[in-house]
Scaffold this motif. Structure first.
Motif, PDB file in Angstrom:
ATOM      1  N   ALA A  66       0.835  -1.207   0.000  1.00  0.00           N
ATOM      2  CA  ALA A  66       0.000   0.000   0.000  1.00  0.00           C
ATOM      3  C   ALA A  66       0.864   1.249   0.000  1.00  0.00           C
ATOM      4  O   ALA A  66       1.944   1.274   0.604  1.00  0.00           O
ATOM      5  CB  ALA A  66      -0.924   0.019   1.213  1.00  0.00           C
ATOM      6  N   VAL A  67       0.381   2.278  -0.703  1.00  0.00           N
ATOM      7  CA  VAL A  67       1.108   3.533  -0.881  1.00  0.00           C
ATOM      8  C   VAL A  67       0.158   4.685  -0.535  1.00  0.00           C
ATOM      9  O   VAL A  67      -1.015   4.616  -0.887  1.00  0.00           O
ATOM     10  CB  VAL A  67       1.571   3.655  -2.359  1.00  0.00           C
ATOM     11  N   PRO A  68       0.662   5.720   0.144  1.00  0.00           N
ATOM     12  CA  PRO A  68      -0.242   6.828   0.499  1.00  0.00           C
ATOM     13  C   PRO A  68      -0.672   7.663  -0.712  1.00  0.00           C
ATOM     14  O   PRO A  68       0.071   7.777  -1.686  1.00  0.00           O
ATOM     15  CB  PRO A  68       0.592   7.684   1.463  1.00  0.00           C
ATOM     16  N   LEU A  69      -1.861   8.228  -0.606  1.00  0.00           N
ATOM     17  CA  LEU A  69      -2.363   9.185  -1.588  1.00  0.00           C
ATOM     18  C   LEU A  69      -2.331  10.557  -0.937  1.00  0.00           C
ATOM     19  O   LEU A  69      -2.721  10.699   0.223  1.00  0.00           O
ATOM     20  CB  LEU A  69      -3.815   8.852  -1.964  1.00  0.00           C
ATOM     21  N   ARG A  70      -1.880  11.523  -1.687  1.00  0.00           N
ATOM     22  CA  ARG A  70      -1.808  12.869  -1.129  1.00  0.00           C
ATOM     23  C   ARG A  70      -2.771  13.770  -1.869  1.00  0.00           C
ATOM     24  O   ARG A  70      -2.869  13.729  -3.078  1.00  0.00           O
ATOM     25  CB  ARG A  70      -0.389  13.402  -1.240  1.00  0.00           C
ATOM     26  N   GLY A  71      -3.488  14.584  -1.084  1.00  0.00           N
ATOM     27  CA  GLY A  71      -4.472  15.466  -1.703  1.00  0.00           C
ATOM     28  C   GLY A  71      -3.994  16.892  -1.722  1.00  0.00           C
ATOM     29  O   GLY A  71      -2.788  17.157  -1.671  1.00  0.00           O
ATOM     30  N   PHE A  72      -4.943  17.793  -1.756  1.00  0.00           N
ATOM     31  CA  PHE A  72      -4.700  19.218  -1.779  1.00  0.00           C
ATOM     32  C   PHE A  72      -3.680  19.614  -0.721  1.00  0.00           C
ATOM     33  O   PHE A  72      -3.817  19.249   0.449  1.00  0.00           O
ATOM     34  CB  PHE A  72      -6.045  19.896  -1.501  1.00  0.00           C
ATOM     35  N   GLY A  73      -2.630  20.280  -1.106  1.00  0.00           N
ATOM     36  CA  GLY A  73      -1.642  20.742  -0.133  1.00  0.00           C
ATOM     37  C   GLY A  73      -0.726  19.654   0.382  1.00  0.00           C
ATOM     38  O   GLY A  73      -0.030  19.838   1.372  1.00  0.00           O
ATOM     39  N   GLY A  74      -0.730  18.481  -0.256  1.00  0.00           N
ATOM     40  CA  GLY A  74       0.197  17.425   0.132  1.00  0.00           C
ATOM     41  C   GLY A  74      -0.238  16.614   1.346  1.00  0.00           C
ATOM     42  O   GLY A  74       0.482  15.754   1.825  1.00  0.00           O
ATOM     43  N   LEU A  75      -1.451  16.865   1.842  1.00  0.00           N
ATOM     44  CA  LEU A  75      -1.955  16.128   2.992  1.00  0.00           C
ATOM     45  C   LEU A  75      -2.220  14.671   2.629  1.00  0.00           C
ATOM     46  O   LEU A  75      -2.742  14.390   1.555  1.00  0.00           O
ATOM     47  CB  LEU A  75      -3.287  16.762   3.386  1.00  0.00           C
ATOM     48  N   GLY A  76      -1.882  13.749   3.524  1.00  0.00           N
ATOM     49  CA  GLY A  76      -2.220  12.345   3.289  1.00  0.00           C
ATOM     50  C   GLY A  76      -3.726  12.179   3.405  1.00  0.00           C
ATOM     51  O   GLY A  76      -4.313  12.512   4.422  1.00  0.00           O
ATOM     52  N   VAL A  77      -4.369  11.695   2.361  1.00  0.00           N
ATOM     53  CA  VAL A  77      -5.831  11.596   2.399  1.00  0.00           C
ATOM     54  C   VAL A  77      -6.314  10.155   2.363  1.00  0.00           C
ATOM     55  O   VAL A  77      -7.467   9.876   2.651  1.00  0.00           O
ATOM     56  CB  VAL A  77      -6.488  12.357   1.224  1.00  0.00           C
ATOM     57  N   GLY A  78      -5.427   9.232   2.007  1.00  0.00           N
ATOM     58  CA  GLY A  78      -5.864   7.854   1.889  1.00  0.00           C
ATOM     59  C   GLY A  78      -4.730   7.021   1.357  1.00  0.00           C
ATOM     60  O   GLY A  78      -3.558   7.407   1.454  1.00  0.00           O
ATOM     61  N   ALA A  79      -5.071   5.875   0.795  1.00  0.00           N
ATOM     62  CA  ALA A  79      -4.023   4.992   0.313  1.00  0.00           C
ATOM     63  C   ALA A  79      -4.578   4.088  -0.779  1.00  0.00           C
ATOM     64  O   ALA A  79      -5.783   3.835  -0.850  1.00  0.00           O
ATOM     65  CB  ALA A  79      -3.483   4.145   1.454  1.00  0.00           C
ATOM     66  N   VAL A  80      -3.671   3.631  -1.640  1.00  0.00           N
ATOM     67  CA  VAL A  80      -4.045   2.660  -2.662  1.00  0.00           C
ATOM     68  C   VAL A  80      -3.195   1.411  -2.446  1.00  0.00           C
ATOM     69  O   VAL A  80      -2.027   1.512  -2.085  1.00  0.00           O
ATOM     70  CB  VAL A  80      -3.884   3.226  -4.090  1.00  0.00           C
ATOM     71  N   ALA A  81      -3.799   0.251  -2.632  1.00  0.00           N
ATOM     72  CA  ALA A  81      -3.069  -0.999  -2.403  1.00  0.00           C
ATOM     73  C   ALA A  81      -3.383  -2.011  -3.492  1.00  0.00           C
ATOM     74  O   ALA A  81      -4.465  -1.997  -4.076  1.00  0.00           O
ATOM     75  CB  ALA A  81      -3.453  -1.587  -1.043  1.00  0.00           C
ATOM     76  N   VAL A  82      -2.414  -2.888  -3.744  1.00  0.00           N
ATOM     77  CA  VAL A  82      -2.693  -4.098  -4.512  1.00  0.00           C
ATOM     78  C   VAL A  82      -2.611  -5.256  -3.541  1.00  0.00           C
ATOM     79  O   VAL A  82      -1.833  -5.228  -2.589  1.00  0.00           O
ATOM     80  CB  VAL A  82      -1.698  -4.319  -5.674  1.00  0.00           C
ATOM     81  N   SER A  83      -3.448  -6.248  -3.786  1.00  0.00           N
ATOM     82  CA  SER A  83      -3.535  -7.351  -2.841  1.00  0.00           C
ATOM     83  C   SER A  83      -3.790  -8.636  -3.609  1.00  0.00           C
ATOM     84  O   SER A  83      -4.451  -8.637  -4.639  1.00  0.00           O
ATOM     85  CB  SER A  83      -4.694  -7.032  -1.878  1.00  0.00           C
ATOM     86  N   GLY A  84      -3.205  -9.739  -3.101  1.00  0.00           N
ATOM     87  CA  GLY A  84      -3.403 -11.009  -3.786  1.00  0.00           C
ATOM     88  C   GLY A  84      -2.624 -12.108  -3.088  1.00  0.00           C
ATOM     89  O   GLY A  84      -2.069 -11.894  -2.007  1.00  0.00           O
ATOM     90  N   PRO A  85      -2.565 -13.280  -3.717  1.00  0.00           N
ATOM     91  CA  PRO A  85      -1.816 -14.386  -3.126  1.00  0.00           C
ATOM     92  C   PRO A  85      -0.374 -13.944  -2.824  1.00  0.00           C
ATOM     93  O   PRO A  85       0.243 -13.288  -3.656  1.00  0.00           O
ATOM     94  CB  PRO A  85      -1.823 -15.449  -4.229  1.00  0.00           C
ATOM     95  N   LEU A  86       0.129 -14.304  -1.663  1.00  0.00           N
ATOM     96  CA  LEU A  86       1.467 -13.897  -1.224  1.00  0.00           C
ATOM     97  C   LEU A  86       2.517 -14.021  -2.306  1.00  0.00           C
ATOM     98  O   LEU A  86       3.313 -13.110  -2.522  1.00  0.00           O
ATOM     99  CB  LEU A  86       1.913 -14.787  -0.051  1.00  0.00           C
ATOM    100  N   GLU A  87       2.498 -15.169  -3.017  1.00  0.00           N
ATOM    101  CA  GLU A  87       3.579 -15.435  -3.972  1.00  0.00           C
ATOM    102  C   GLU A  87       3.480 -14.540  -5.210  1.00  0.00           C
ATOM    103  O   GLU A  87       4.415 -14.469  -5.989  1.00  0.00           O
ATOM    104  CB  GLU A  87       3.591 -16.919  -4.365  1.00  0.00           C
TER     105      GLU A  87
END
Ligand code: ATP
Lengths: 541, 255
Positions: B202-223
């Protein structure tokens, strides 16, 4: 980048895009340019065809660069376009003669009213499958020729050419004045009101009715064949597919079997259902059209129901009522309440399209009490989109005996989960969003790629399709029955609001031109009974 | 400064400055503001400079006149609307799913975890259900860790770190060490800590003014996310980072 790609152009209403796809149908690049909208008079909406062609010229290198490929790696080019937009140009100079008159433009209402007044509606429906309407390209072509009679003479000599946007682009891409190929495809031709929907050829009677010289018309071709080879930046690339945008979306959504359906939710909504290889009888409610014709294969038909206001109702909440700041916030507002509170909005702002076809209907909000808050209004606005979809689906079931198993969706409004869930609930079928949301471009790419053997067959294409999201119906059947009957009652309040004009009065430019005597209006009993519900004694007709 | 009754005079004066600017209908000069308040220019300047530095007052570069600042307008917007975020994220998340062949999740912080606002299925046509509105625990998921580390106004979870799998961080010291790693790297992982066999980046998403507003992730089988018993796969991480930049860029300009 190794290997080859397929390119597609989506010449849309507000912008033109060029995309490249790989063998798995994945997007490699997207370049896009908006063109100007011109509104010279109320009800007139036109584009500059030369500007659009210049944009294509710039998009090509942009898209190639993004993906790091050159023209030699492009296996084929497909084109999809805003349908019914009409261009006339000079074969010797290559320049357009007059504006590209778009599908939203209503300047041809007098021509259409005239055809209806002369009692031609029946013949037109019989031949073309279309009720005379300002939508279609034929009356627009007549208007352009009527403006400048010298054009009609030159057109008869083959010096002036007509086309919808794909015709214009193909002619230019293949060399323009220098050997440009003058062709259209069956889906675009089916929306001109000049093509016989059974023989798929220009119909002389229709050409006479519209006073259009045959010499100016493009040759009607299938959706998947090599029309010609590009010159210029795409030199050597075969132009191998063309479809109207809604049919391209149907193809991009891989709706290849009878009963497969897609709905595109944008400003308005367009629902198309594949009906197989037989021409659908003219229904009371939805329009028969061509889904696609591939090379020499027999054509596949579809029916189409269009809904005038879906996203534009949300825009109205945003811009005119200022209830929300952005379109997606309608979902936030709608979620602030649990249900519609008994409130219904019928967005018949300029009459109702399929399946009611009532130009005299006007918008209504019913069920207001002091309990109603703006959240209920937001919810009612979204539910209106779902119930209008339901009406089209029910009409198709009634007219054709076709029942949907799923509805495939695309367009900007599919980011609204509350709406998508409600569509699934109202229709009582799963609603699926595909992973590639640019279904119009994808459909054009698929057609072109099939032609040149980049993809083997329809089956291969079906395997590329992946679901990005599915919404399953969850609504209690009793609630569905109640809500649908309340919706029908709400629509009754909207119908026929504008008093009928006396026949002598001149038609106004904005007035929709569906004739009072056209069967789909006259035969429509009050809302509830017109839909193919269980109580209908004759669902298949 | 403190008067009887607890009124703080400079705060009152600051409020008066804002009222004057708000009702003026045009930018004002320092002298005009000072005379309207009946204060010395120097005192007025101190107040107005502070208001300018926090973004509540705007000073025109050329005329040096003062008006209300953008910071005031943004006060009313509690945070980014989740549906605006979904709309901005949709095309980019689709592309990420198609590139990585993994499930994509977008989440926003709330007090008890990371709430999923957007979900794109893993493109393999297996049966999947939409997970929107599910709240993911801070300490056991990649999305939770990232919003905990980068979003404003979120307190570290109190006291118990619930166990979901054998690999969940349940001891405060090891979780704190994990979070230091997240802060340094700028992104977070999850290795079967929430659901056995499932991994995520997961990686943070930054909004207006560089504030952390959320995050985006990829998810799946460990391997499919991690190299054998090693770190996350480079191409998965770089695709997710690029997607976050693209979504953040689209958020930076308010629609
Ligand atoms: N989350 C949402 N909820 C409700 N309506 C939305 C949402 N997002 C967008 N819309 C509406 O969808 C419409 C935009 O969708 P889209 O971009 O597909 O439309 P379009 O202009 O018809 O398409 P195109 O320009 O590709 O021809 C707008 O009318 C907007 O109000």
């Amino acid at each position: 980048m190794n290997g080859t790609v397929v390119a597609a152009i989506d010449q849309g209403t507000t912008s033109t895009r060029l995309m490249l796809f790989d063998r798995q149908g994945r997007t490699l690049s997207l370049a896009q340019r908006e063109h100007q909208q011109h509104f010279p008079q109320p009800g007139w909406v036109q584009h500059d065809a030369d500007e659009i062609w210049r944009h294509v010229g710039r998009l090509v290198p942009e898209a190639l660069e993004q993906a790091g490929v050159d023209a030699r790696q492009v296996a084929a080019l497909g084109i999809a376009n805003q349908r019914e937009t009409t261009v006339v140009w000079d074969r010797t100079t290559g320049r357009s003669l007059g504006p590209a008159i778009t599908w939203q433009d209503t300047r041809t209402s007098a021509i259409v009213d005239g055809l209806v007044a002369r009692g031609e509606a029946g013949r037109i429906v019989e031949t073309t499958g279309l009720h005379p309407h300002t939508y279609f390209a034929g009356p627009r072509l007549r208007w352009l020729l009527d403006q400048r009679p010298e054009l009609r003479e030159r057109a008869a000599r083959g010096e002036v050419l007509f086309g919808t946007m794909e015709t214009w682009l193909i002619w230019n891409l293949t060399g323009g004045v220098d050997g440009g190929v003058h062709v259209t495809d069956v889906t675009n031709a089916s929306r001109t009101m000049m093509m016989d929907l059974t023989t798929l050829t220009w119909d002389d009677t229709m050409l006479d009715l519209l006073d259009v010289p045959r010499a100016m018309l493009p040759e009607i071709r299938s959706n998947a064949e090599v029309y010609g080879t590009a010159v210029g930046r795409l030199a050597g690339v075969p132009i191998a597919g063309a479809l109207g945008d809604q049919q391209a979306a149907l193809f991009g959504q891989t709706c290849f079997s009878p009963g497969d359906a897609k709905c595109t939710y944008g400003t308005g909504a367009f629902l198309l259902v594949n009906t197989g290889s037989e021409r659908p009888r003219p229904g009371r409610t939805v329009l028969p059209t061509i889904a696609y014709a591939l090379g020499d294969d027999a054509p596949v038909y579809a029916v189409e129901g269009s809904i005038a206001m879906t996203g534009s109702l949300v825009q109205w909440l945003r811009d005119s009522l200022e209830l929300i700041e952005t379109a997606p916030q309608v979902e936030t507002l709608a979620r602030s309440v649990d249900d519609n509170g008994g409130c219904y909005i019928v967005p018949a702002f300029s009459g109702l399209f399929a399946p009611r076809w009532d130009p005299g209907a006007r918008g209504t909000i019913v069920g207001l009490t002091s309990y109603i808050r703006k959240g209920h209004i937001a919810r009612a606005a979204l539910e209106a989109t779902a119930w209008q979809t339901w009406e089209v689906v029910e009409a198709i079931r009634h007219d054709l005996g076709l029942t949907l198993e799923t509805l495939r969706v695309d367009g900007g409004m599919t980011s609204n989960h509350l709406l998508m869930q409600y569509v699934a609930d109202a229709l009582d079928v799963p609603v699926e969003r595909p992973l590639v949301s640019e279904t119009v471009c994808l459909g054009a790419a698929y057609a072109a790629g099939l032609t040149v053997g980049y993809w083997a067959d329809l089956n291969t294409l079906s395997h590329h399709r992946h679901r990005a999201a599915v919404w399953r119906p969850q609504m209690d059947p009793a609630v569905r029955a109640h809500e649908s009957s309340q919706w029908n009652r709400a629509v009754e309040h909207a119908l026929g609001w504008v008093p009928q004009r006396p026949p002598a009065a001149a038609p106004r430019a904005e007035r929709p031109t569906r004739p009072p005597e056209s069967p789909s209006v006259a035969a429509l009993p009050p809302a509830t009974s017109s839909l193919g519900t269980e109580s209908d004694p004759d669902p298949g007709r | 400064m403190v008067e009887v009754g607890g009124h703080i005079q400079s705060v009152e004066r600051a409020a008066a400055v804002l009222r004057i600017l708000g009702s003026a209908g045009k930018p004002l000069r320092l002298a005009e503001i000072a005379s309207a308040l009946g204060l010395a220019k120097a005192t007025t300047f101190g107040i107005i400079r502070t208001l300018r530095d926090v973004g509540f007052v705007h000073q025109d570069r050329e005329t040096s006149d003062y008006s209300l600042g953008d910071g005031l307008r943004d006060l009313g917007r509690a945070s980014l609307d989740p549906h605006d975020l979904r709309s901005h994220a949709m095309n980019w998340s689709d592309a990420l799913a198609s590139r990585t062949r993994l499930e994509v999740l977008v989440a926003m912080p709330q007090l008890d975890g990371a709430r999923i606002v957007h979900h794109v299925f893993r493109p393999d046509d297996s049966a999947q259900v939409l997970r929107v509105d599910e709240v993911l625990p801070f300490h056991a998921t990649a999305l939770g860790k990232v919003v905990l580390a980068f979003a404003a106004g979120i307190a570290s979870p109190t006291p118990g770190l619930e166990r979901y799998t054998q690999r969940t961080f349940t001891r405060r010291t090891s979780f704190d060490a994990e979070m230091r790693g997240v802060a340094e790297r700028g992104w977070a992982t999850e290795q079967a800590e929430f659901v056995p066999g499932v991994g995520a980046v997961a990686v943070p998403l930054r909004g207006f003014g560089g504030l952390g507003v959320g995050a985006v992730a990829v998810s799946g089988p460990l391997e499919r996310v991690f190299r054998h018993a090693g770190p996350a796969m480079d191409d998965v991480v770089s695709a997710t980072l690029e997607t976050a930049v693209a979504i953040s860029r689209s958020l930076g300009v308010r629609p």
